[in-house]
Design a protein around this motif. Sequence first.
Motif, PDB file in Angstrom:
ATOM      1  N   THR A   1       6.250  13.228   1.960  1.00  0.00           N
ATOM      2  CA  THR A   1       5.783  13.859   0.939  1.00  0.00           C
ATOM      3  C   THR A   1       4.357  13.810   1.022  1.00  0.00           C
ATOM      4  N   ALA A   2       3.640  12.841   1.406  1.00  0.00           N
ATOM      5  CA  ALA A   2       2.341  12.807   1.640  1.00  0.00           C
ATOM      6  C   ALA A   2       1.539  13.886   2.475  1.00  0.00           C
ATOM      7  N   ALA A   3       2.397  13.806   3.962  1.00  0.00           N
ATOM      8  CA  ALA A   3       2.326  14.698   4.882  1.00  0.00           C
ATOM      9  C   ALA A   3       2.352  16.022   4.481  1.00  0.00           C
ATOM     10  N   HIS A   4       3.378  16.388   3.688  1.00  0.00           N
ATOM     11  CA  HIS A   4       3.659  17.782   3.291  1.00  0.00           C
ATOM     12  C   HIS A   4       2.531  18.342   2.286  1.00  0.00           C
ATOM     13  N   VAL A   5       2.065  17.158   1.508  1.00  0.00           N
ATOM     14  CA  VAL A   5       0.698  17.762   0.497  1.00  0.00           C
ATOM     15  C   VAL A   5      -0.497  18.155   1.590  1.00  0.00           C
ATOM     16  N   VAL A   6      -0.655  17.429   2.523  1.00  0.00           N
ATOM     17  CA  VAL A   6      -1.794  17.803   3.478  1.00  0.00           C
ATOM     18  C   VAL A   6      -1.590  18.968   4.146  1.00  0.00           C
ATOM     19  N   ALA A   7      -0.413  19.017   4.522  1.00  0.00           N
ATOM     20  CA  ALA A   7      -0.170  20.417   5.172  1.00  0.00           C
ATOM     21  C   ALA A   7      -0.278  21.831   4.260  1.00  0.00           C
ATOM     22  N   LEU A   8      -0.376  21.360   2.946  1.00  0.00           N
ATOM     23  CA  LEU A   8      -0.791  22.499   2.046  1.00  0.00           C
ATOM     24  C   LEU A   8      -1.774  23.263   2.288  1.00  0.00           C
ATOM     25  N   GLY A   9      -2.950  22.408   2.837  1.00  0.00           N
ATOM     26  CA  GLY A   9      -4.384  22.984   2.947  1.00  0.00           C
ATOM     27  C   GLY A   9      -5.081  23.324   1.824  1.00  0.00           C
ATOM     28  N   ILE A  10      -4.620  22.838   0.664  1.00  0.00           N
ATOM     29  CA  ILE A  10      -5.300  23.106  -0.630  1.00  0.00           C
ATOM     30  C   ILE A  10      -6.693  22.444  -0.530  1.00  0.00           C
ATOM     31  N   LYS A  11      -7.783  23.054  -0.836  1.00  0.00           N
ATOM     32  CA  LYS A  11      -9.163  22.433  -1.044  1.00  0.00           C
ATOM     33  C   LYS A  11      -9.104  21.599  -2.193  1.00  0.00           C
ATOM     34  N   GLY A  12      -9.568  20.538  -2.177  1.00  0.00           N
ATOM     35  CA  GLY A  12      -9.691  19.801  -3.477  1.00  0.00           C
ATOM     36  C   GLY A  12      -8.682  18.398  -3.801  1.00  0.00           C
ATOM     37  N   ILE A  13      -7.517  18.597  -2.702  1.00  0.00           N
ATOM     38  CA  ILE A  13      -6.581  17.872  -2.898  1.00  0.00           C
ATOM     39  C   ILE A  13      -6.709  17.044  -1.690  1.00  0.00           C
ATOM     40  N   TYR A  14      -6.620  15.533  -2.149  1.00  0.00           N
ATOM     41  CA  TYR A  14      -6.814  14.597  -1.218  1.00  0.00           C
ATOM     42  C   TYR A  14      -5.428  13.430  -1.185  1.00  0.00           C
ATOM     43  N   ILE A  15      -5.405  12.626  -0.360  1.00  0.00           N
ATOM     44  CA  ILE A  15      -4.604  11.719  -0.159  1.00  0.00           C
ATOM     45  C   ILE A  15      -5.426  10.210  -0.147  1.00  0.00           C
ATOM     46  N   GLN A  16      -4.789   9.292  -0.877  1.00  0.00           N
ATOM     47  CA  GLN A  16      -5.619   7.982  -0.859  1.00  0.00           C
ATOM     48  C   GLN A  16      -4.639   6.763  -0.943  1.00  0.00           C
ATOM     49  N   LYS A  17      -4.967   5.919  -0.144  1.00  0.00           N
ATOM     50  CA  LYS A  17      -4.204   4.666  -0.253  1.00  0.00           C
ATOM     51  C   LYS A  17      -4.546   3.748  -1.364  1.00  0.00           C
ATOM     52  N   GLU A  18      -3.290   3.308  -1.981  1.00  0.00           N
ATOM     53  CA  GLU A  18      -3.784   2.427  -3.162  1.00  0.00           C
ATOM     54  C   GLU A  18      -2.514   1.437  -3.328  1.00  0.00           C
ATOM     55  N   PHE A  19      -2.781   0.436  -4.071  1.00  0.00           N
ATOM     56  CA  PHE A  19      -2.085  -0.909  -4.308  1.00  0.00           C
ATOM     57  C   PHE A  19      -0.933  -0.414  -5.223  1.00  0.00           C
ATOM     58  N   GLN A  20       0.353  -0.795  -4.800  1.00  0.00           N
ATOM     59  CA  GLN A  20       1.544  -0.866  -6.133  1.00  0.00           C
ATOM     60  C   GLN A  20       2.350  -1.830  -5.903  1.00  0.00           C
TER      61      GLN A  20
ATOM     62  N   ARG B   1      -5.716  11.921 -11.003  1.00  0.00           N
ATOM     63  CA  ARG B   1      -4.455  11.420  -9.976  1.00  0.00           C
ATOM     64  C   ARG B   1      -3.256  12.373 -10.482  1.00  0.00           C
ATOM     65  N   VAL B   2      -2.738  12.831  -9.128  1.00  0.00           N
ATOM     66  CA  VAL B   2      -1.617  13.928  -9.402  1.00  0.00           C
ATOM     67  C   VAL B   2      -0.285  12.866  -9.429  1.00  0.00           C
ATOM     68  N   ALA B   3      -0.091  12.305  -8.286  1.00  0.00           N
ATOM     69  CA  ALA B   3       1.124  11.589  -8.343  1.00  0.00           C
ATOM     70  C   ALA B   3       0.773  10.170  -7.364  1.00  0.00           C
ATOM     71  N   ARG B   4       1.454   9.089  -8.010  1.00  0.00           N
ATOM     72  CA  ARG B   4       1.139   7.790  -7.418  1.00  0.00           C
ATOM     73  C   ARG B   4       2.386   7.255  -6.597  1.00  0.00           C
TER      74      ARG B   4
ATOM     75  N   GLN C   1       0.871  -1.364  -0.049  1.00  0.00           N
ATOM     76  CA  GLN C   1       0.051   0.021   0.110  1.00  0.00           C
ATOM     77  C   GLN C   1       0.844   1.225  -0.073  1.00  0.00           C
ATOM     78  N   VAL C   2       0.637   2.155  -1.001  1.00  0.00           N
ATOM     79  CA  VAL C   2       1.418   3.498  -0.925  1.00  0.00           C
ATOM     80  C   VAL C   2       0.324   4.564  -1.169  1.00  0.00           C
ATOM     81  N   ASP C   3       0.876   5.739  -0.832  1.00  0.00           N
ATOM     82  CA  ASP C   3       0.101   7.034  -0.862  1.00  0.00           C
ATOM     83  C   ASP C   3       0.067   7.649  -2.110  1.00  0.00           C
ATOM     84  N   SER C   4      -1.073   7.818  -2.501  1.00  0.00           N
ATOM     85  CA  SER C   4      -1.240   8.652  -3.907  1.00  0.00           C
ATOM     86  C   SER C   4      -1.861   9.968  -3.676  1.00  0.00           C
ATOM     87  N   VAL C   5      -1.491  11.218  -4.260  1.00  0.00           N
ATOM     88  CA  VAL C   5      -2.149  12.253  -4.274  1.00  0.00           C
ATOM     89  C   VAL C   5      -3.458  12.503  -5.277  1.00  0.00           C
TER      90      VAL C   5
END
Length: 760
Positions: free
Chosen positions: A148-167, A139-142, A88-92
């Motif tokens: 990095t996922a934590a930093h993306v969340v810290a941006l606080g941009i509405k409409g940007i989400y982190i989702q768990k995916e299989f890789q 999908r922005v990045a997989r 499982q990995v984090d995807s933006v």
Amino acid sequence: MQGPTRAKLNRTNAARPMPLKRARFWLICLAFLVWACVIAGRLFELQVMRHAEFKDRAEKQQQRSIEVPPRRGVLYDRNLHELAMTVQVDSVYAVPGDIEDKPTAAHRLAALVHLDPEDTQTTEEQIATRLASGHSSIRVARGVPAETAAHVVALGIKGIYIQKEFQRFYPNNEIAAQVLGFVGVDDSGLGGLEQKFETQLHGVPGHMNKAMDARRRVMGSSESDPEPGQNLVLTIDENIQFLAERALDHAMQRTHSLNGTVVVQDVHSGQILALAIRPTFNPNYSRRTTPELLRNHAVSDVYEPGSTFKLVTYSAALEQHVASPDDIIDCQGGQITLAGRVIHDDKSDRHLGKITVAQALAKSSDVAAVKLALKVGPDRFYQYVRDFGFGSRTGAEMPGETRGLLRPVSKWGGSSIGSIAIGQEVGVTPLQLVSMVSTIANGGVYLPPHVLMAGQVDHQGNAQSPAAPQTPLKASPFKPVDELPNPLPTGAHRVLSTLTAAQMRKMMEGVVLYGTGKQAQLNGYSSGGKTGTAQKVDPATHLYSKTMHVASFAGIAPVNNPVIAVAIILDTPRGDYYGATVSAPVFAEVAQQVLEYLGVAHDIDVRVPRAKSKSDTPIEEDDAQEHTGDINALFAAVNDLPSDDPLRANTSEADASNQPTKSAAEDTKAKSGGTQSAATPGVPQPTAKQPQPVSEVTISDAKRLRVPLLIGLPVRKVIELSAGAGLEVQISGNGTVREQAPAAGSLVAPGTQIVVRCGR
């Protein structure tokens, strides 16, 4: 009175006009009838003819269905070590409709997720383009690291989400890359076993259905769980694969060949224990590779085998009782004329006269091989070639396999039997070659090679779906045996009698002891085999090249009770190009270490290693003569192949296949040379797989080596440490090291053999 009466009658008989009110009534009725027909027709169209269309549209508006991807099946080695797994990995993800300032969002996201300069999908321009595409979600990045996922969340941009995916993740990076293959961004197999068994490995997706109101608010949901893919166990041993790849890396560094292949097979089951290909690639970063690096040369490429094919010729002659190892054969001074074509031996062997058949094989006499083939006859000789598996697919579970090049007797020329007897006018694959020597090693029974453990494949080589796919799998560590399976697997058949096979093994040992294969000798183990050197076809001139060759060696060990068969093929080595000096040493390195790893008992005395003296007798070469085969015969054989054979697709790419690419040069680096393989972003690297530094071993002023501490280390690290320090190692048992001799810190002479005992 008659006139007025007639006029009155005429007026009485004339049609009276319809009253205006009645006409108006019928017009209204007609209008209502037309309106009712239109409504009925429209209702019929909507309710009957377009019912399915509007039902789907309503469901899309009222429900949202999200596909839940399944976990892809694991590819294990025979000891249940993961070779390919799913993590499982984090995807933006982004919902463009919720983002107010898209250019600014793209700039800030790219600064965080664009970690790989070669990744063109995470650049600021690409992200901005996708945000403006109008899609509901993108999908922005997989597979970004957790930080990095934590930093993306810290941006606080509405409409940007982190989702768990299989890789898909390959913990050993390049190990067995061409065998395993890789998967694409949609989690579908695109090469190797990943592609061959895509249906079984992928699994069945699940679905999450959500009911939505007019404002797109969730009112309820239902779920169906995904079914995970089937796990498969390979016959490959991870440690033997590592040993084979490391030996091939050493050979590639030494010879600078275009490509190389090493295949290790269990002679009594047909199981492939290792299949190494160079150049290689890292399936974790498949986008960096080229189509040439993805090719499995062991099954999809053919070459003229040269003198290694003489094993077939001699086997047929012995089995047909037209010769025996002690019979005398006249080599005629190293020259024979057949159908107007002169076939001669190597320059150093042109003085050969009457010698025994065993000596003729040891000296790799072409004249003797031609004479033996003529005694067997074309029809019977052709049948033996077919029985050894040449000219047909082996059925191994790897995609892209070719059947090789072998024309029927009806299309042979006058000298074809002589050319084929010495390995010309015939094309073979490395997998076919190793299966041939395994047939001789196990007593004369051909066993089809395979890379999946028994019980997972059917007669067509397709993976079976067990009734209980979640049943725990069992490890099947390789244990040398001295008997064939009973009953024999599908496709197995006897080619030689046990007596002929035993005679051939003894003659192959003579090749290593007294003939062209002296550099294939082992320490403590007997070995046998045959060297080969073949000219390649120059793709520019379509003629046999004087500078491009294929060096090969096919051998078995130990001779008295064979355990493994090994085939080594090096394509276009620079400088020295003979199989005797280029490929035979690779066999010695692989076979020595594999037999010690397996704990096979020594069958000959262990000798003390000594430095090579300048006065040592030089290795006798073979196949140094001008090529005598009919090249047009090979082109005709290619044209006879079926349209689905990979050779038909690859013939137009001959020029490209002989040009090393930049990626190939970068990837042809030894694993033990300190080069670190990149790992998948966001995936923790297992420390047990990391190479052990060799800085503990130092060389004293007196040219002596300090023995490192090996106790507690696994076998692979022991081998890496010893090789990096210039020391040999003899391993007993499996698991981690419990004892070692000499003790850690001891100063020993170069070439000293360290003995370790392992246990679990």
